[in-house]
Design a protein around this motif. Structure first.
Motif, PDB file in Angstrom:
ATOM      1  N   ALA A 268       1.462   6.742   4.076  1.00 30.85           N
ATOM      2  CA  ALA A 268       1.947   5.477   4.626  1.00 30.85           C
ATOM      3  C   ALA A 268       3.467   5.333   4.546  1.00 30.85           C
ATOM      4  CB  ALA A 268       1.274   4.310   3.910  1.00 30.85           C
ATOM      5  N   THR A 269       4.093   5.900   3.531  1.00 34.45           N
ATOM      6  CA  THR A 269       5.534   5.757   3.369  1.00 34.45           C
ATOM      7  C   THR A 269       6.333   6.783   4.163  1.00 34.45           C
ATOM      8  OG1 THR A 269       5.456   7.153   1.394  1.00 34.45           O
ATOM      9  CG2 THR A 269       5.286   4.760   1.076  1.00 34.45           C
ATOM     10  N   HIS A 270       5.650   7.674   4.850  1.00 35.70           N
ATOM     11  CA  HIS A 270       6.313   8.710   5.644  1.00 35.70           C
ATOM     12  C   HIS A 270       6.242   8.333   7.119  1.00 35.70           C
ATOM     13  CE1 HIS A 270       7.296  12.700   7.223  1.00 35.70           C
ATOM     14  NE2 HIS A 270       7.791  12.951   6.038  1.00 35.70           N
ATOM     15  N   SER A 271       7.266   8.651   7.867  1.00 33.66           N
ATOM     16  CA  SER A 271       7.315   8.258   9.283  1.00 33.66           C
ATOM     17  C   SER A 271       6.480   9.160  10.205  1.00 33.66           C
ATOM     18  CB  SER A 271       8.758   8.243   9.770  1.00 33.66           C
ATOM     19  OG  SER A 271       9.305   9.546   9.683  1.00 33.66           O
ATOM     20  N   ARG A 272       6.014  10.289   9.718  1.00 34.52           N
ATOM     21  CA  ARG A 272       5.254  11.220  10.571  1.00 34.52           C
ATOM     22  C   ARG A 272       3.883  10.647  10.917  1.00 34.52           C
ATOM     23  NH1 ARG A 272       3.224  17.389   9.646  1.00 34.52           N
ATOM     24  NH2 ARG A 272       2.454  17.620  11.758  1.00 34.52           N
ATOM     25  N   ARG A 273       3.538  10.716  12.185  1.00 31.33           N
ATOM     26  CA  ARG A 273       2.237  10.292  12.687  1.00 31.33           C
ATOM     27  C   ARG A 273       1.576  11.483  13.356  1.00 31.33           C
ATOM     28  NH1 ARG A 273       3.701   6.854   9.699  1.00 31.33           N
ATOM     29  NH2 ARG A 273       4.221   4.728  10.220  1.00 31.33           N
ATOM     30  N   GLN A 274       0.319  11.735  13.013  1.00 34.30           N
ATOM     31  CA  GLN A 274      -0.425  12.850  13.580  1.00 34.30           C
ATOM     32  C   GLN A 274      -1.304  12.334  14.711  1.00 34.30           C
ATOM     33  OE1 GLN A 274      -0.217  16.199  12.397  1.00 34.30           O
ATOM     34  NE2 GLN A 274      -1.222  16.471  14.369  1.00 34.30           N
ATOM     35  N   ARG A 275      -1.130  12.880  15.917  1.00 34.96           N
ATOM     36  CA  ARG A 275      -1.994  12.482  17.034  1.00 34.96           C
ATOM     37  C   ARG A 275      -3.369  13.082  16.812  1.00 34.96           C
ATOM     38  NH1 ARG A 275      -0.965  13.623  22.392  1.00 34.96           N
ATOM     39  NH2 ARG A 275      -0.497  15.752  21.801  1.00 34.96           N
ATOM     40  N   CYS A 276      -4.418  12.270  17.018  1.00 32.29           N
ATOM     41  CA  CYS A 276      -5.791  12.690  16.740  1.00 32.29           C
ATOM     42  C   CYS A 276      -6.716  12.398  17.906  1.00 32.29           C
ATOM     43  CB  CYS A 276      -6.341  11.928  15.525  1.00 32.29           C
ATOM     44  SG  CYS A 276      -5.422  12.194  14.015  1.00 32.29           S
ATOM     45  N   GLU A 277      -7.767  13.194  17.980  1.00 31.68           N
ATOM     46  CA  GLU A 277      -8.858  12.964  18.922  1.00 31.68           C
ATOM     47  C   GLU A 277     -10.156  12.913  18.115  1.00 31.68           C
ATOM     48  OE1 GLU A 277     -11.099  15.022  22.738  1.00 31.68           O
ATOM     49  OE2 GLU A 277      -9.299  15.943  21.939  1.00 31.68           O
ATOM     50  N   VAL A 278     -10.979  11.899  18.333  1.00 34.72           N
ATOM     51  CA  VAL A 278     -12.252  11.773  17.634  1.00 34.72           C
ATOM     52  C   VAL A 278     -13.227  12.790  18.217  1.00 34.72           C
ATOM     53  CG1 VAL A 278     -14.187  10.241  17.119  1.00 34.72           C
ATOM     54  CG2 VAL A 278     -11.862   9.315  17.178  1.00 34.72           C
ATOM     55  N   VAL A 279     -13.805  13.632  17.345  1.00 28.39           N
ATOM     56  CA  VAL A 279     -14.766  14.635  17.806  1.00 28.39           C
ATOM     57  C   VAL A 279     -16.193  14.259  17.427  1.00 28.39           C
ATOM     58  CG1 VAL A 279     -13.139  16.540  17.952  1.00 28.39           C
ATOM     59  CG2 VAL A 279     -14.313  16.103  15.804  1.00 28.39           C
ATOM     60  N   TRP A 280     -16.364  13.417  16.425  1.00 28.29           N
ATOM     61  CA  TRP A 280     -17.673  12.872  16.086  1.00 28.29           C
ATOM     62  C   TRP A 280     -17.469  11.569  15.338  1.00 28.29           C
ATOM     63  CZ3 TRP A 280     -18.658  12.014  10.983  1.00 28.29           C
ATOM     64  CH2 TRP A 280     -17.988  12.785  10.047  1.00 28.29           C
ATOM     65  N   ARG A 281     -18.493  10.732  15.372  1.00 29.96           N
ATOM     66  CA  ARG A 281     -18.455   9.459  14.646  1.00 29.96           C
ATOM     67  C   ARG A 281     -19.852   9.080  14.191  1.00 29.96           C
ATOM     68  NH1 ARG A 281     -15.193   5.826  18.074  1.00 29.96           N
ATOM     69  NH2 ARG A 281     -14.582   7.514  19.395  1.00 29.96           N
ATOM     70  N   HIS A 282     -19.890   8.459  13.023  1.00 31.49           N
ATOM     71  CA  HIS A 282     -21.149   7.966  12.462  1.00 31.49           C
ATOM     72  C   HIS A 282     -20.797   6.694  11.691  1.00 31.49           C
ATOM     73  CE1 HIS A 282     -24.777   7.337  10.423  1.00 31.49           C
ATOM     74  NE2 HIS A 282     -25.056   8.540  10.007  1.00 31.49           N
ATOM     75  N   ASP A 283     -21.191   5.550  12.243  1.00 29.99           N
ATOM     76  CA  ASP A 283     -20.833   4.240  11.695  1.00 29.99           C
ATOM     77  C   ASP A 283     -19.312   4.129  11.592  1.00 29.99           C
ATOM     78  OD1 ASP A 283     -23.513   3.450  11.519  1.00 29.99           O
ATOM     79  OD2 ASP A 283     -23.708   4.330   9.522  1.00 29.99           O
ATOM     80  N   LYS A 284     -18.791   3.999  10.381  1.00 36.93           N
ATOM     81  CA  LYS A 284     -17.345   3.855  10.183  1.00 36.93           C
ATOM     82  C   LYS A 284     -16.668   5.167   9.802  1.00 36.93           C
ATOM     83  CE  LYS A 284     -17.799  -0.892   8.592  1.00 36.93           C
ATOM     84  NZ  LYS A 284     -17.523  -1.806   7.474  1.00 36.93           N
ATOM     85  N   THR A 285     -17.418   6.271   9.847  1.00 38.85           N
ATOM     86  CA  THR A 285     -16.867   7.585   9.480  1.00 38.85           C
ATOM     87  C   THR A 285     -16.574   8.375  10.752  1.00 38.85           C
ATOM     88  OG1 THR A 285     -18.214   7.567   7.476  1.00 38.85           O
ATOM     89  CG2 THR A 285     -17.283   9.673   8.136  1.00 38.85           C
TER      90      THR A 285
END
Length: 89
Positions: free
Chosen positions: A65-82
């Protein structure tokens, strides 16, 4: 009857994060959602969203959270809130 051995799958090394807090950035950084990172590897991560919110298929993830780097992500699977995400380059 013979038993066939299953081929070994070479997986990326995983690092346990033990629920470390991270932040999902939605709508080009205008919305921020707290989440927990369960584990992370060079190619992706498994996260749990703390709130019941639709994160969509793509978002940015701040692993520190204290670092400015943001990693772009793509959701490959989901189960409820995971979610399982892969990192985009």
């Amino acid at each position: 009857m013979t038993v066939q051995e299953r081929p070994k799958v070479q997986r990326e090394p995983r690092r346990q994060m033990n629920g470390r807090t991270a932040h999902i950035m939605l709508d080009r950084g205008t919305k921020e959602l707290e989440c927990s990172v369960i584990d992370v590897a060079p190619g992706g991560a498994r996260i749990i969203a703390d709130a019941d919110m639709d994160v969509g298929d793509h978002f940015a993830l701040a692993l520190v959270a204290t670092h400015s780097r943001r990693q772009r992500c793509e959701v490959v699977w989901r189960h409820d809130k995971t979610f399982g995400v892969k990192f985009l380059t």
